[in-house]
Design an enzyme around this catalytic site. Sequence first.
Site, PDB file in Angstrom:
ATOM      1  N   ASP A 324       1.051  -1.317   0.348  1.00 36.96           N
ATOM      2  CA  ASP A 324      -0.219   0.011  -0.295  1.00 36.96           C
ATOM      3  C   ASP A 324       1.092   0.977   0.282  1.00 36.96           C
ATOM      4  O   ASP A 324       1.798   1.014   0.540  1.00 36.96           O
ATOM      5  CB  ASP A 324      -0.999  -0.375   1.019  1.00 36.96           C
ATOM      6  CG  ASP A 324      -2.341   0.888   0.926  1.00 36.96           C
ATOM      7  OD1 ASP A 324      -1.921   1.979  -0.247  1.00 36.96           O
ATOM      8  OD2 ASP A 324      -2.172   1.378   2.007  1.00 36.96           O
ATOM      9  N   ASP A 630      -4.482  -2.871   5.468  1.00 34.78           N
ATOM     10  CA  ASP A 630      -5.388  -2.550   6.547  1.00 34.78           C
ATOM     11  C   ASP A 630      -6.290  -2.966   6.984  1.00 34.78           C
ATOM     12  O   ASP A 630      -6.975  -3.065   8.399  1.00 34.78           O
ATOM     13  CB  ASP A 630      -4.687  -1.548   7.160  1.00 34.78           C
ATOM     14  CG  ASP A 630      -5.021  -0.367   5.957  1.00 34.78           C
ATOM     15  OD1 ASP A 630      -5.945  -1.010   4.753  1.00 34.78           O
ATOM     16  OD2 ASP A 630      -4.713   0.494   5.426  1.00 34.78           O
ATOM     17  N   ASP A 634      -9.101  -6.435   2.980  1.00 33.26           N
ATOM     18  CA  ASP A 634      -8.108  -7.485   2.828  1.00 33.26           C
ATOM     19  C   ASP A 634      -7.782  -8.345   3.083  1.00 33.26           C
ATOM     20  O   ASP A 634      -6.863  -8.727   2.639  1.00 33.26           O
ATOM     21  CB  ASP A 634      -6.837  -6.188   2.896  1.00 33.26           C
ATOM     22  CG  ASP A 634      -6.918  -4.723   2.216  1.00 33.26           C
ATOM     23  OD1 ASP A 634      -7.634  -5.159   1.297  1.00 33.26           O
ATOM     24  OD2 ASP A 634      -6.625  -3.932   3.079  1.00 33.26           O
ATOM     25  N   ASN A 696      29.203 -35.632  11.274  1.00 33.33           N
ATOM     26  CA  ASN A 696      28.513 -36.929  11.725  1.00 33.33           C
ATOM     27  C   ASN A 696      29.050 -37.668  11.144  1.00 33.33           C
ATOM     28  O   ASN A 696      29.037 -38.770  10.911  1.00 33.33           O
ATOM     29  CB  ASN A 696      26.838 -36.520  12.272  1.00 33.33           C
ATOM     30  CG  ASN A 696      26.387 -36.424  13.292  1.00 33.33           C
ATOM     31  OD1 ASN A 696      26.385 -34.858  13.170  1.00 33.33           O
ATOM     32  ND2 ASN A 696      26.007 -36.491  13.948  1.00 33.33           N
ATOM     33  N   GLU A 699      32.553 -38.969  12.025  1.00 32.57           N
ATOM     34  CA  GLU A 699      32.556 -39.754  12.943  1.00 32.57           C
ATOM     35  C   GLU A 699      32.301 -41.204  12.370  1.00 32.57           C
ATOM     36  O   GLU A 699      32.516 -42.302  12.868  1.00 32.57           O
ATOM     37  CB  GLU A 699      31.618 -39.717  14.167  1.00 32.57           C
ATOM     38  CG  GLU A 699      31.648 -38.010  14.910  1.00 32.57           C
ATOM     39  CD  GLU A 699      30.923 -37.619  15.541  1.00 32.57           C
ATOM     40  OE1 GLU A 699      29.430 -38.861  16.025  1.00 32.57           O
ATOM     41  OE2 GLU A 699      30.731 -37.233  16.082  1.00 32.57           O
ATOM     42  N   THR A 727      29.509 -30.379  21.993  1.00 31.27           N
ATOM     43  CA  THR A 727      31.169 -29.427  21.367  1.00 31.27           C
ATOM     44  C   THR A 727      30.215 -28.987  20.428  1.00 31.27           C
ATOM     45  O   THR A 727      30.723 -28.205  19.639  1.00 31.27           O
ATOM     46  CB  THR A 727      31.668 -30.369  21.469  1.00 31.27           C
ATOM     47  OG1 THR A 727      31.941 -31.789  20.230  1.00 31.27           O
ATOM     48  CG2 THR A 727      32.119 -30.691  22.805  1.00 31.27           C
TER      49      THR A 727
END
Length: 894
Positions: A324, A630, A634, A696, A699, A727
């Site tokens: 607007d 508003d 709307d 990961n 690992e 960690t």
Amino acid sequence: MTWCSLSPPEVLKRLKTNIQGLTGEEAQKRLVQYGENKLEEKKPVTPWQIFFNQFKSVLIAILLIASIASFAIGEITDAFTILAIVILNAILGFTQEFKAEKALEALKKMLALKAKVIRAGNLMSIDTRFIVPGDIVVLEIGEKVPADIYLLETESLQIDESVLTGESVPVSKETGVLPQATSLAEQKNMAFMGTIVTNGYGRGLVVATGMQTEFGQIARLTQEVKEEESPLKKRLNVLGRRIGEISLVIALLVVILGIVQKRPLLEMLLVGISLAVAAIPEGLPAVVTMTLALGVKNMVKRNCLLRNLTASEGLGATSVICTDKTGTLTKNEMTVKLIYIPDKFYEVSGEGYQPKGDFLSNAQPVDPSKELGLFLLLKTGLLCNRAVLKKTEQGWQVLGDPTEGALVVAANKAKIFKKDISCEACPLITEFSFTSVRKRMTVIYHYPEKNTAYVKGAPEVLLPLCQRYQKNDKVNELTGIDQEYFNQVYKDMAAKGLRILALAYKEIPLEITHFIAEEVEKNLIFLGFAGIVDPPRPEVKAAMERAKNAGIEVIMMTGDSPLTALAVAREISLFSPKAIRGTEIEKLDEASLRKILQTTKVFARVNPAHKLKVVDILQKQGHITAMTGDGVNDAPALKKANIGIAMGIKGTDVAKEAADIVLLDDNFASIVSGVEEGRREYDNIQRFTRYLLSSNFAEIVAIAGAMFLKLPLILLPVQILWMNLITDGMTALALGMEPPAKDVMHRPPRDPQQPILSKKVFLIILAIGIWMGVTTIFSFSHYLGSENMLSKARTIAFTGIIIFEKINVFNFRSFRFNLWDIGFFSNPFLIIAWLATISLQIMVVYFPPLQHILHTVPLNLADWGLIFILGIPILIAGEIFKFLRKQHFKNQPC
């Protein structure tokens, strides 16, 4: 009690109040007596429920199995350690969810609805929770009825009661006394809590609040914000489940391999559990939750109040903002600056809402009371008006529409006040309210000799309804030539960036007592134009440039005239070859409108239906649209848009409830700022997700690789849990606080369907994971000289992979820029987290109680040197990769 069957004096008497309203002291007493005006909410989740919910996951089941297995093989310390970590994870999750609940309560308070009440004769705006029986409430179009109200005054009042009665058509309301047996749907002298004012004006007496209202008695509605799971979070959950499935398959295959290698079954069970635990990024859900929570807080700092978590991600992906004009692109400080009455212009001095200023004609001051045409125009603007001008501690303020407020201020500058020209002898009879379809407002006042209609509206709507015009003290016939001339004056004024209102009036014989809008608004007498200035916000031009650089299109959709809209667009550097009217949108087919949208960025005289049509076309083209609004009408467009943005200051309650975001300052620049925050948040979620997965995967490579090489178990489950939860989780959270990348608003919007891991990024994660996993195996095997060295070798591997991951975290700050580009210390949270995790690992290696829990032994300086020598190349390789990529693929973000 059936209130509808009582007369106004009886209702006032029973509630011990009067038309001036309650005093503040009496209202406070009644608030204590009746309680706050709110519906009972569903029973909140208790802290204990939140805590126990943390144990409902596959991950926790795996860890508990690991604990039981450890008990079974006599590893009592491991068993208790795993249980402790499970409880720690539950505490972390509980802390975040509990904070989220508290944050949600705070947001709900910020979204509290307001209502206008009269207390001790003064009109004020208060939180609906503090309304009490006996209060006098003012109802206006677009507002939600805050309580059950007995109507004392109505003017064209219509209320949508579908939420209460199921009746889809708005109900016309009027004053009077009804039979006691009148059904709820037929109580026309009552307004009920939760219903919506769709037209007109009303004033009434609160007879019930909270659970004593009709709404409270028949329904258990909650007014809390519903937290929805964002699409991003859903994709992360899917990713997590797939990783879990893959991890279980890998674990099973490795266990089978171990059995084939004739390894002990309990040892292989421990290996399988270790792999499963290593593969799952345990810290990811907590980090995502915390990042999203931080995102909500950061959005509020940028004046964007999120009503659901989906909004943050969506706003960051926005490619078109439909905005607007009034109050969003402009200051919304409406001031009448230029007035035209036939053959004469008046300049009006003064700024803002302070009712001080002069009327100048040819640079000379004039007395409006001696200029009949000017006086009638100002009087019409004042009477055809619902705004109230008040002086507060903060200065002069307008309660109501700012445009109407400008007309009130202009009249007050001329010493014309409503209390002087509107009295009991000259009351307001009826009103035909302004709507986005009618584009005009009419009020009718009763005078002893005649009734008079006062009208204001859009010039192109009002001028065709006029057949005469006022010139000085004479009324003349309005010819076609006059029409053309007045239209040209209107265009010239609008071309100066003024918002133009036309004003007219009409005298109505007293014998006419039934008023129909279409009849009243015929044969009007044209009075002139009021030119209202609303300067652009100073920060909007820069925001437009930022949006353009970010690849975001901006479309202005306003109810103002095309000339005014184009004038403002030029000032804020929004370039459009022309402005398309709403009536033109109605005539265009989909293909034509799509073509026009490629170049035209200004749409004028639009209503919500036009907005809806434009949004639909944009979405079919694949755009992610943000739409501001508003008004009550709307709501459909706000819901249709990917991101609905309601105005927090001038927005109606209906618009706010339909929206995803409430703009607290009604400022376009805040929307663009919110886009930046949304992009930053998504980038950071990508950063820490990729980082956790790379850790990961390293690992998995380390455990599985050692297994294939017939080495002892390289990492124990308790060590893996320490890495993943403590960690890695700490540094991942710090990555989630990374400041925006310097190009965050210089790249096009992302595809909302874009996966967290692209093929290119997956390969990078794969390469990094293999590097860290292989170097971990190397350091482990280097120290594995004899059976007695297993503890030290495992400590080296355990500490080494943590250090590798801490060095690797700097690679994930950006795949586009080197550290010297973004600044090594630009994210102080990451530096703090890095130092904290390294310090914790040093404690694990040298502090006896932690040594016992995590199965570590002390390391010497040479051991630490080897770890860092193996780890530093990870960062060097990453920086070389980014440098080369930056040179050759500058515009291809990962």
